[in-house]
Design a protein around this motif. Sequence first.
Motif, PDB file in Angstrom:
ATOM      1  N   LYS A 136      -7.769  -3.657 108.755  1.00 28.89           N
ATOM      2  CA  LYS A 136      -8.158  -4.292 107.483  1.00 28.89           C
ATOM      3  C   LYS A 136      -8.381  -3.241 106.409  1.00 28.89           C
ATOM      4  O   LYS A 136      -7.745  -3.245 105.376  1.00 28.89           O
ATOM      5  N   ARG A 137      -9.306  -2.323 106.695  1.00 26.35           N
ATOM      6  CA  ARG A 137      -9.606  -1.296 105.684  1.00 26.35           C
ATOM      7  C   ARG A 137      -8.678  -0.101 105.816  1.00 26.35           C
ATOM      8  O   ARG A 137      -8.327   0.527 104.827  1.00 26.35           O
ATOM      9  N   ALA A 138      -8.335   0.223 107.083  1.00 24.84           N
ATOM     10  CA  ALA A 138      -7.490   1.399 107.298  1.00 24.84           C
ATOM     11  C   ALA A 138      -6.087   1.118 106.767  1.00 24.84           C
ATOM     12  O   ALA A 138      -5.633  -0.020 106.754  1.00 24.84           O
ATOM     13  N   LEU A 146      -6.286   6.803 107.068  1.00 26.44           N
ATOM     14  CA  LEU A 146      -7.443   6.335 106.292  1.00 26.44           C
ATOM     15  C   LEU A 146      -7.322   6.856 104.874  1.00 26.44           C
ATOM     16  O   LEU A 146      -6.919   7.993 104.670  1.00 26.44           O
ATOM     17  N   ALA A 178     -12.067   5.933  99.415  1.00 26.25           N
ATOM     18  CA  ALA A 178     -12.100   5.403  98.044  1.00 26.25           C
ATOM     19  C   ALA A 178     -12.329   6.560  97.067  1.00 26.25           C
ATOM     20  O   ALA A 178     -12.892   7.580  97.446  1.00 26.25           O
ATOM     21  N   THR A 214     -16.848   3.149 108.216  1.00 26.01           N
ATOM     22  CA  THR A 214     -15.590   2.482 107.894  1.00 26.01           C
ATOM     23  C   THR A 214     -14.729   2.277 109.146  1.00 26.01           C
ATOM     24  O   THR A 214     -14.153   1.217 109.327  1.00 26.01           O
ATOM     25  N   ALA A 215     -14.642   3.291 110.007  1.00 21.01           N
ATOM     26  CA  ALA A 215     -13.696   3.206 111.131  1.00 21.01           C
ATOM     27  C   ALA A 215     -14.178   4.048 112.294  1.00 21.01           C
ATOM     28  O   ALA A 215     -15.070   4.878 112.150  1.00 21.01           O
ATOM     29  N   GLY A 255     -18.828  -3.736 109.733  1.00 20.28           N
ATOM     30  CA  GLY A 255     -17.550  -3.638 109.025  1.00 20.28           C
ATOM     31  C   GLY A 255     -16.818  -2.345 109.338  1.00 20.28           C
ATOM     32  O   GLY A 255     -16.187  -1.737 108.471  1.00 20.28           O
ATOM     33  N   CYS A 256     -16.898  -1.928 110.598  1.00 21.75           N
ATOM     34  CA  CYS A 256     -16.342  -0.646 111.028  1.00 21.75           C
ATOM     35  C   CYS A 256     -15.204  -0.950 111.998  1.00 21.75           C
ATOM     36  O   CYS A 256     -15.416  -1.627 113.006  1.00 21.75           O
ATOM     37  N   GLU A 257     -13.979  -0.521 111.713  1.00 19.56           N
ATOM     38  CA  GLU A 257     -12.873  -0.969 112.562  1.00 19.56           C
ATOM     39  C   GLU A 257     -12.320   0.118 113.478  1.00 19.56           C
ATOM     40  O   GLU A 257     -12.313   1.301 113.144  1.00 19.56           O
ATOM     41  N   GLU A 279     -18.094   6.793 104.763  1.00 18.18           N
ATOM     42  CA  GLU A 279     -17.909   7.272 103.399  1.00 18.18           C
ATOM     43  C   GLU A 279     -19.252   7.428 102.718  1.00 18.18           C
ATOM     44  O   GLU A 279     -20.167   6.639 102.934  1.00 18.18           O
TER      45      GLU A 279
END
Length: 328
Positions: free
Chosen positions: A20-22, A33, A36, A83-84, A114-116, A136
């Motif tokens: 999702k975020r990656a 990655l 931002a 984040t991941a 929310g960490c994938e 981050e």
Amino acid sequence: MSDRMGEFDLIARYFTRPAKRAVLGVGDDCALLQPAPGMQMAISSDMLVEGRHFFAGVTPFTLGHKALAVNLSDLAACGATPTAFTLALALPRVDEAWLQGFSSGLWALADAHGCELIGGDTTQGPLNICITVFGEVPRGQALLRSGAQADDDIYISGTPGDARLALDALRGTLALPTELLAQARARLEQPSPRVALGQALRGIATAAIDISDGLAGDLGHVLEASGVGARIDPEIATNLIAGCAHAAAAAGLFPYEKLLEYVFAGGDDYELAFTAPPAARQAVDAASRKSQTQVTRIGSIEKAPGLRLVDAQGRSVTQTFQSFDHFA
Ligand code: ADP
Ligand code: MG
């Protein structure tokens, strides 16, 4: 059936979800990655070895939770937003019930933050779990060990001592009433990483650390990195930090000195110790409320190096604490 499941089926079944975020997740040779704009990446690894960090036969769901929790705790100490993560896993055999439980515990905590999961490695071998987390933090705002100043207040989150109490009970060196054991055990096996608190302390705390190896030892790292000393009232253990170890001492299960040991040198408590100037007391309160995390002021930073335990009447307590060291 389990025997026929290969490495790649296992990864696909238990450890793959769409990114999702990656930019790119599991399935290629690298994950990608993209931080931002204006953000720095915070990175940390922690390894859990069977027999060393957890008992053989521990519930896989709680193990999945804890493996990620101990890593998120390091991001929390730096004030970073997770984040991941990557997962390097050595497994003695393909045990689908175990994998189902382990991955469920892992996903539950990952989703909560929310960490994938973006990649890893899977190999056969003695059970060993190594996670690397990525987070981050706005450029220049990471909380470090080196920023404590003379006259800063010292704070601790939560109730350190509980995890070690549970460990002693599970090893059989101490008998606990059923309910207290369940409470302490949850603290040992499913710690809550103080991610929200760490983020709320950005721009407020002058230094921070997670006290996974024991309050006295880990606070010692802050003192050393900052070139300062500290004075702490030992009665925080008996008065302020009303956790499981406190309850067990109140029930007469062990004497005062032992309670000090639990609180100051317990270990496996994924709490934050941090410093902030007295002018920031309201801001610390606000951070505690915002993150719904109990925070206790336990002492202050002084110029003279070393950690001193001095009670409100000015009496010194001479007790030394052994912090955790794998090779000591
Ligand atoms: P390589 O051979 O390049 O090391 P692998 O074949 O080991 O890659 O892994 C294939 C893919 O599966 C890679 O994207 C890797 O990151 C991912 N992966 C391997 N093990 C895990 C795991 N335990 N959890 C998540 N992803 C994993
Ligand atoms: Mg590989």
